[in-house]
Each structure stands twice: as C-alpha cells, then as structure tokens.
Write an enzyme that holds these catalytic residues in place. Structure first.
Site, short mmCIF file in Angstrom:
data_model
loop_
_atom_site.label_atom_id
_atom_site.label_comp_id
_atom_site.label_asym_id
_atom_site.label_seq_id
_atom_site.Cartn_x
_atom_site.Cartn_y
_atom_site.Cartn_z
N TRP A 198 0.84 -1.20 0.00
CA TRP A 198 0.00 0.00 0.00
C TRP A 198 0.88 1.26 0.00
O TRP A 198 0.58 2.25 -0.67
CB TRP A 198 -0.93 -0.02 1.22
N ASP A 253 1.30 -8.47 -0.55
CA ASP A 253 -0.10 -8.06 -0.48
C ASP A 253 -0.31 -6.74 -1.22
O ASP A 253 0.46 -5.80 -1.06
CB ASP A 253 -0.51 -7.89 0.98
N TYR A 280 -5.61 0.26 -3.86
CA TYR A 280 -4.42 0.97 -3.42
C TYR A 280 -3.89 1.85 -4.55
O TYR A 280 -3.25 1.38 -5.50
CB TYR A 280 -3.33 -0.02 -2.98
N LYS A 301 9.09 5.57 17.48
CA LYS A 301 9.48 6.91 17.01
C LYS A 301 8.47 8.00 17.39
O LYS A 301 8.79 9.19 17.27
CB LYS A 301 9.70 6.90 15.51
#
Length: 332
Positions: free
Chosen positions: A21, A53, A58, A204
């Site tokens: 994606w 995938d 997308y 993060k």
C-alpha cells in the site's frame, strides 16, 4: 525465514509478508520512490519473504502495477495476494476486477484473491460463484478474506478460504473478539495487518504531536484532527500511556519495541503471517531484525498484560477506520 502451509495443502507462505500500500502514492504514505520500492521487493524475496499483499483500491491500481513490474522476472518465486473491493463483489464485478488486476500485475494468475471488505448487500453465493469460475479457469488459485468477524465468517461457511486478514497488534487487539471457531475448524489462518500500528510500535512517536497529520486517520486518533472518515474520540491518552510503559520495559530489558510487537504476534497459534510495510531496504532490514529476535516467555506474558487494559478500554469494534453503525462496526 519460517513458512506456513495453507489449508489448500499446496501453498507455503512466509511468516513475515510485505504489504505494498505504501508504494501506491496514497496520501497516508506520501509519494513513492519507485526505484527504492522495487529494490525493497527484490530484497524481500532474497531474504525469504515470498508473500506480497496489494489491492485494486491501493492508489487506483498503482500498487499492483509497481508490484507486477518488480516481480516480472521472478514471478514463480512470489505468492501474490490482491483484493477485490466491496463494491465489486457481484459476479461480473469480481470477474472484471480480477481481469484488471491480472493486467496491472502483468501475470496470468493470482495466488490469492481476497475480499477486501464484506458487503452484506451482495449474496455470498453470487460472489463465490465468480470465485469458483476464476479458479476453474486457472486465473486464481486460492480465495481469502479480509476484515471478517464471526458473523461474516459464518456467512461464508461451506466455501474454501485460506486466510482472514485483520488489523492486529499490541495496540489494536480488538480482532480477538472476532476470531471464530469456524476459522479453527476450517484451518483459516490469521493474516495480521498493521502489526506496528502504523509506526506507533516502532518507538518513534512519543506524543501525539510526533504523529504526522496524515497518519491520524484511524480510530486510534480523535476525529477532531479533521483527516479521518470516522467521528470517534479516539484513544490517544490510553495509547500513549501504554507506549510509555512499553518504552520503559524496553529500556529495562534491552528489547526494541518492534521486536516485542512481533514477538506478541508470533506466539499466536492461528497466525499465518505478519504483514509489514517497508518503504525502503533500511526499513525492511529493521523489520527482519526485529522479527527474528527471540522474546522470553516472561516478557511475552508481561506485554500481553500491559496491553490488556488498553484493549478493554477500546470496546469491540475492530474496524480501524469507521465508527460503529447502529452499534456495530463493519467487522462483524
């Protein structure tokens, strides 16, 4: 790399899989560096990852095009899984969507074709009549589903599926309410997506201010930011409270947050694969290093206990994107 045999007794998938994606140019991820993306896909293959995938939705097929380009010379080494969106689940829609995906992926067969989201307005029998036709024609080898809860899995009983792809992580454990006995009985394995909660479990992001605005689209975040399609209040206080505790445990034990996130998933008996995103080879290497780290049982028990409080506060709607409709989410 570890592999799992699907219930077709033919297909072996890697326990770590690569999602594409992020290679689509979708707003949530930003622009894609095509050369870096192709190198990342090739590196994944070289490191033992064989399951990839993608989806027609997308980037309006851009993800499929890039994956097809990357795998052109290595098609036989890869397991390609793409998805039909919910508004295409009628007979003709599935046939046409599959044909379009085959063209974009530049291949003559799909290893796995998935229902992206269930659609209660289209007959399951009609959908699987199309899937069966595609299998007979040799264009699809296996059928799979995504975002299917207990009732959705019951609705497809009697039809062969190999995986159920659901959002699942230390932060988002709501799919546990929807894992069905039917999955166990049929040998349908869980394919966990968003295992790092879109970066939250990489360490993060220490506060909500650290999270880029284009990442605040899921139900994890308050709809007040104006970038989501839900209207919920989110769970920002609870999530960052949990992350603070998890960060302290990492400092105490020396484990990385990502290693703990993968360790939590790897010990689940019905897990088929963990779906990760990696925009470049550096991120891929980081994921692989964390995936291979062995977490002791006492730490696994501790992190599961730490995240249980968060899970209980979140309710039962496992849909990452939409708030409940009439008391029920889309995952039912």
């Amino acid at each position: 790399m570890d592999y799992t045999l699907l219930n077709d007794q033919k297909t072996k998938i890697s326990r770590l899989s690569l999602g594409t994606w992020a290679f689509s140019g979708a707003a949530v991820w930003g622009e894609c560096d095509e050369i870096a993306a192709i190198h990342t896909i090739h590196s994944a293959l070289d490191r033992g990852i064989n399951l990839f995938d993608t989806a027609e939705a997308y980037g309006d097929g851009e993800s499929e095009k890039l994956l097809g380009k990357a795998l052109k010379e290595r098609r036989n080494s890869a397991i390609i899984a793409t998805k039909v969106y919910s508004n295409h689940l009628d007979y003709q829609g599935i046939i046409e969507s599959c044909e379009a995906s085959l063209r974009r992926l530049d291949t003559d067969y799909l290893d796995i074709l998935q229902i992206h989201w269930p659609n209660k307005d289209i007959s399951i029998e009609e959908s699987f009549r199309a899937f069966d036709k595609l299998k007979v024609d040799g264009k699809v080898r296996n059928i799979s589903v995504c975002n299917h809860g207990i009732k959705s899995m019951e609705a497809i009983e009697g039809h062969d599926v190999v995986l159920n792809q659901m959002p699942y992580s230390l932060i988002w454990r709501l799919g546990e309410y929807h894992l069905s006995k039917q999955m166990d009985d049929k040998g349908v394995l869980l394919w966990a997506y968003s295992p790092l909660a879109q970066g939250l479990l990489t360490g993060k992001y220490k506060t909500i201010e650290d999270v880029p605005m284009n990442r605040r689209t899921t139900r994890m975040y308050n709809s007040k930011w104006g970038v989501s399609s839900h209207t919920d209040n989110g769970f920002e206080v609870e999530i960052f409270g949990f992350l603070k505790k998890l960060r302290a445990l990492c400092e105490e034990t020396g484990y990385s947050m990502t290693a703990l996130a993968f360790g939590f998933l790897k010990c689940k008996e019905n897990l088929g694969s963990i779906l990760v995103g990696a925009r470049d080879m550096i991120q891929l290497d980081q994921n692989l290093e964390a995936y291979y780290e062995i977490i002791t049982e006492d730490i696994l028990e501790e992190i599961e206990g730490l995240s249980l409080e968060l899970k209980l506060k979140m309710g039962t709607n496992a849909d990452l994107w939409q708030n409940c409709i009439d008391g029920k989410g889309r995952i039912v």
